[in-house]
Design a protein around this motif. Structure first.
Motif, PDB file in Angstrom:
ATOM      1  N   ALA A  68      -2.021  -2.211   6.915  1.00 26.54           N
ATOM      2  CA  ALA A  68      -1.403  -0.928   6.573  1.00 26.54           C
ATOM      3  C   ALA A  68      -1.202  -0.110   7.842  1.00 26.54           C
ATOM      4  N   ARG A  75       1.885   9.547  13.953  1.00 24.66           N
ATOM      5  CA  ARG A  75       1.256  10.766  13.423  1.00 24.66           C
ATOM      6  C   ARG A  75       0.453  11.423  14.541  1.00 24.66           C
ATOM      7  N   TYR A  97      -0.174   3.562   9.602  1.00 25.09           N
ATOM      8  CA  TYR A  97      -0.054   5.015   9.427  1.00 25.09           C
ATOM      9  C   TYR A  97       0.473   5.580  10.740  1.00 25.09           C
ATOM     10  N   VAL A 155       0.876  -1.188   0.000  1.00 27.65           N
ATOM     11  CA  VAL A 155       0.000   0.000   0.000  1.00 27.65           C
ATOM     12  C   VAL A 155       0.902   1.223   0.000  1.00 27.65           C
ATOM     13  N   SER A 156       1.026   1.895  -1.144  1.00 25.48           N
ATOM     14  CA  SER A 156       2.070   2.927  -1.245  1.00 25.48           C
ATOM     15  C   SER A 156       1.773   4.172  -0.406  1.00 25.48           C
ATOM     16  N   ASN A 157       0.512   4.452  -0.114  1.00 25.23           N
ATOM     17  CA  ASN A 157       0.199   5.641   0.709  1.00 25.23           C
ATOM     18  C   ASN A 157       0.448   5.430   2.190  1.00 25.23           C
ATOM     19  N   ALA A 158       0.596   4.180   2.610  1.00 27.40           N
ATOM     20  CA  ALA A 158       0.805   3.897   4.036  1.00 27.40           C
ATOM     21  C   ALA A 158       2.287   4.048   4.370  1.00 27.40           C
ATOM     22  N   ASP A 159       2.582   4.205   5.668  1.00 27.96           N
ATOM     23  CA  ASP A 159       3.993   4.274   6.076  1.00 27.96           C
ATOM     24  C   ASP A 159       4.634   2.888   6.053  1.00 27.96           C
ATOM     25  N   SER A 190       3.347  -1.471   5.086  1.00 27.04           N
ATOM     26  CA  SER A 190       2.210  -2.341   4.758  1.00 27.04           C
ATOM     27  C   SER A 190       2.689  -3.743   4.415  1.00 27.04           C
TER      28      SER A 190
END
Ligand code: ADP
Length: 245
Positions: A52, A57, A54, A33-37, A39
């Motif tokens: 995934a 933050r 995140y 999952v490229s948007n996750a930090d 995965s």
């Protein structure tokens, strides 16, 4: 499978042809999952889960912020299409309970004090379910945390084991329970450990086991943990090796 089968094991072979201690085919991949930090995707036979991560933050809602450590939360959910008869979407009692036990298991390995006042969120989505989804999800979550570069004292490696009956009614312990064994088996256990320390992070049982059976199952599961852990390490390395090619 709606009718109780005559046996779940016969001549040492389970309904899918596996030996008692044999795992299903396991596939693992990180960075899916490229948007996750961080995965990972893990499948045990037909059970397939994506995790995934995140974070660390900002914490929302703010009142949950912890001044001395990170707030780690895991959310487990099953897609409607992950089971044969469509599952009602959204978390029910089962999903809330599983999220809680997975959160607790993951909290004990992450160095939360390194990230005070932050949140680490882990989403665990079951894409396809053929039993043992919580342990598959835990393997994926640990990989996703490592992929996110979050420091941990060890990975988390998880597997299920259970008790099935043969055609004469004799009982046998098996590892990595799949759906017919989950439906009709006499007991099943979700088990997770720190693979290098052997610390138990999750132990949940359905059904009944004697002390002996529990220890036999644990011995078989510990053997399986070694194999699964090797695959987890390989999945983490593979992502970097791919980049070098
Ligand atoms: P685990 O998936 O960790 O073994 P359970 O014992 O609660 O957890 O569930 C066993 C299996 O039952 C799941 O993996 C899935 O295949 C099936 N299952 C769970 N919930 C549902 C549901 N709402 N509808 C259909 N099948 C389900």
């Amino acid at each position: 499978m709606n009718e109780k089968p005559e046996y779940l094991i016969k001549n040492g072979k389970r309904l899918d042809g596996r030996k008692p201690e044999e795992l299903r085919e396991i596939k693992m991949r990180t960075g899916v999952v490229s948007n996750a930090d961080g995965s990972a995707m893990v499948s045990f036979g037909k059970t397939k889960v994506i995790a995934a991560v995140y974070g660390p933050r900002e914490v929302h809602p703010r009142h949950l912020l912890l001044p001395d450590r990170a707030l780690l939360r895991a959310w487990y959910d099953m897609f409607s299409f992950s089971v044969e008869d469509r599952k009602r979407p959204g978390p029910g009692r089962r999903e809330i309970e599983i999220s809680k036990v997975l959160t607790e298991a993951l909290r004990s390995v992450v160095f939360l004090e390194k990230f005070p006042r932050t949140a680490i969120d882990i989403f665990i989505a079951v894409v396809q379910a053929d039993a043992s989804t919580r342990v598959t999800g835990l393997n994926a979550a640990a990989l996703a945390l490592a992929d996110a570069g979050i420091p941990m004292k060890d990975l988390v490696t998880a597997v299920s084991f259970g008790k099935v009956y043969d055609e004469k009614g004799k009982e046998h312990m098996v590892v990595d329970v799949f759906k017919p064994e989950d439906n009709w088996g006499l007991a099943d256990v979700a088990y997770a450990v720190t693979p290098n320390f052997g610390e138990i992070l999750l132990l949940q049982m359905d059904g009944n086991l004697t002390r002996e059976e529990l220890f036999t199952g644990k011995r078989m599961a510990d053997e399986a943990v070694r194999k699964i852990y090797r695959q987890q390490v390989k999945a983490l390395k593979d992502k970097y090796l791919e980049g070098l090619e």
